[in-house]
Design an enzyme around this catalytic site. Structure first.
Site, short mmCIF file in Angstrom:
data_model
loop_
_atom_site.label_atom_id
_atom_site.label_comp_id
_atom_site.label_asym_id
_atom_site.label_seq_id
_atom_site.Cartn_x
_atom_site.Cartn_y
_atom_site.Cartn_z
N LYS A 79 3.65 11.04 0.30
CA LYS A 79 4.55 10.26 -0.57
C LYS A 79 4.77 11.01 -1.88
CE LYS A 79 4.90 5.57 -2.52
NZ LYS A 79 4.19 4.30 -2.74
N SER A 154 6.72 0.49 -0.95
CA SER A 154 7.51 1.58 -1.45
C SER A 154 7.28 2.91 -0.71
CB SER A 154 7.21 1.80 -2.94
OG SER A 154 5.85 2.13 -3.13
N SER A 178 2.32 -1.39 -0.86
CA SER A 178 3.23 -0.30 -0.53
C SER A 178 2.81 0.61 0.62
CB SER A 178 3.50 0.56 -1.75
OG SER A 178 4.45 -0.07 -2.55
N1 GLN Z 1 6.41 -4.24 -3.75
C1 GLN Z 1 5.42 -4.23 -4.76
C2 GLN Z 1 6.02 -3.85 -6.10
O1 GLN Z 1 7.17 -3.61 -6.11
C3 GLN Z 1 4.32 -3.28 -4.40
C4 GLN Z 1 4.62 -1.88 -4.70
C5 GLN Z 1 3.46 -0.95 -4.47
O2 GLN Z 1 2.49 -1.30 -3.82
N2 GLN Z 1 3.57 0.22 -5.06
O3 GLN Z 1 5.39 -3.81 -7.09
#
Ligand code: GLN
Length: 486
Positions: A79, A154, A178
């Site tokens: 990532k 994400s 994410s």
């Molecule tokens: N969807 C969550 C957010 O937008 C989690 C994102 C993540 O785990 N980086 O904060």
């Protein structure tokens, strides 16, 4: 390369035995990428030449009979929020479009030391903010199961790359789901480790108190294998737990006989698509048939977890992202003749996308004098209550289970216009981050040809329990055999 894919542990074994050339394996994956990447768009950066060089090195080691690492010849996608020395690391943002880190994250360093081959950096929501990978400055990634749908986020690129056969394993980061969300939407396995079990050194911060680097893999054994490599104490991360990596693969076949599994009603009731809930209950039945003792339970404070998560995550983000000022590194907008303050604002306005700007504004507001007690402090108190509810629940249950995501993968464009409905998707994943506990997502079924993820959570350092449950379920469901070949 068509048909069923080799799993990472198979690749490593074949390469070590000299039955598969790492070079040929990388070539096959590169061909696949060549063929389908313009449809999936899992990657921001690909490094085929470096990958082929490294593969030759691995093959030379095999020829010379040298010791080979646990990930020999395994193709790894990373990532783009995880630092890789000499390889651009953009965080899916224009702000870091040209940033090349001078060092590797510890997790990367450890994987490479075990002879993994980095193939590229994967697409993601900008600064890991989002659940669909549509908030990337480089455009969305598409779900290999159905290209009109999102891969989750994400870490969407990391999950899509696996499901599309464009990598063997990948690393993501999980601040509020994410790793698990894209794992669920792309029908692969994803683990958020206990807070402090995997070093955050080299992980570009979104919300430090919540996040962990975690593996995404095609099967539970690969997940255990990657955890053996990346977990364990790192003096360069002050929040790292002083513990040695465990032999996670050794526990996989222990089964679930006698394990007590609780299903919190707050995580599977209102707001959960009944078709998703049905698949998850079916998985619970499967585990019961294998000897687990399953029962519904309640963790009342979970009702407030989403609100607490977003206040805390945005507050930490507003502070972490203050460093992108256009002066020290990263993007800088043309600012000739402008005063310092206007130049700074212009850089941040042009460098960050709308979701990141929204969160910086909300987070700054929540931390400002007069509102701190009302929002941030209150959210921290709720966080303590949630942690206590988990502590209590784990006196009665070994593991808690739920859907990973309350819905099936949405269509591209469906969520991005409505941030609140995007936040609501995280309802079942954020509690584990607030409590710092480990949580796994394992594919448990299909609805209309789309994968559903089963989530299991355990007490701190209970990864072995999660891998056992995941392995037992996976052996029955065997969804990895049905991953589509795009
Ligand atoms: N969807 C969550 C957010 O937008 C989690 C994102 C993540 O785990 N980086 O904060």
């Amino acid at each position: 390369m068509g048909g069923a894919k080799l799993h990472a542990h198979h690749v490593a074994e074949l390469v070590r035995r000299g039955d598969l050339s790492a070079y040929e394996h990388v070539c096959q994956i590169l061909e696949k990428i060549e063929r389908i990447e313009d449809k999936v768009r899992a990657y921001i950066t690909l490094i085929p030449d470096i990958a082929l060089e490294k593969a030759k090195e691995v093959d030379r080691k095999v020829e010379k009979g040298k010791r080979l690492g646990k990930l020999a010849g395994v193709v790894l996608a990373i990532k783009d929020v995880i630092s890789t020395k000499g390889i651009p690391t953009t965080c899916g943002s224009l702000m870091l479009q040209d940033y090349i880190p001078p060092y590797d994250a510890t997790a990367v360093e450890r994987a490479v030391a075990e002879d993994a081959i980095i193939i590229g950096k994967t697409n993601m929501d900008e600064f890991a903010m989002g659940s669909t990978t549509e908030n990337s400055a480089f455009g969305p990634t598409f779900n290999p199961w159905d290209l009109s749908r999102v891969p989750g986020g994400s870490s969407g690129g990391s999950a899509a790359a696996l499901a599309a056969g464009e990598a063997d394993i990948s690393l993501g980061s999980d601040t509020g789901g994410s790793v698990r969300c894209p794992a669920s939407f792309c029908g692969v396995v994803g683990l958020k480790p206990t807070y402090g079990l995997v070093s955050r050194y080299g992980l570009i911060a979104y919300a430090n108190s919540l996040e962990q680097i975690g593996p995404l893999t095609l099967c539970v054994r690969d997940c255990a294998l990657l955890m053996e490599v990346v977990s364990g104490h790192d003096p360069r991360d002050s929040t790292s737990i002083p513990t040695e990596p465990k032999k996670y693969q050794d526990v996989l076949e222990k089964g679930v006989e006698g394990l007590r599994i609780g299903v919190p009603e707050e995580m599977i009731g209102e707001g959960v698509d009944p078709l998703v809930a049905k698949e998850v209950w079916r998985a619970v039945d499967t585990l019961s048939e294998l000897g687990a003792v399953c029962e519904e339970t309640s963790l009342p404070s979970l009702e407030y977890s989403l609100a607490a998560y977003y206040v805390i995550a945005m507050s930490e983000a507003s502070s972490n992202l203050a460093r992108y000022d256009g002066v020290r590194y990263g993007f800088r907008a043309p600012d000739e003749g402008m005063d310092w303050s206007s130049a700074y604002s212009k850089t941040r306005r042009l460098g960050f996308g709308p979701e990141v700007r929204r969160r910086i504004l909300l987070g700054t507001y929540a931390l400002s004098a007069g509102y701190f007690d009302k929002y941030y402090l209150k959210a921290m108190k709720v966080r303590t209550l949630i942690k206590r509810d988990f502590d209590e629940a784990f006196k009665r249950f070994d593991v808690l289970a739920s859907p990973t995501m309350p819905i099936l993968p949405p269509k591209i464009g469906e969520k991005v216009a409505d941030p609140l409905s995007m936040y609501m998707c995280d309802i079942d994943t954020v509690p584990a981050n607030l409590a710092g506990i480990p949580s796994i997502s394992v594919p448990c079924g299909l609805v209309d040809g789309l994968p559903v993820g089963f989530q299991a959570m355990a007490p701190p350092l209970g990864e072995e329990l999660l891998l056992r449950v995941g392995y037992a379920l996976e052996s029955q469901v065997r969804l990895y055999e049905r991953i589509p070949v795009v």
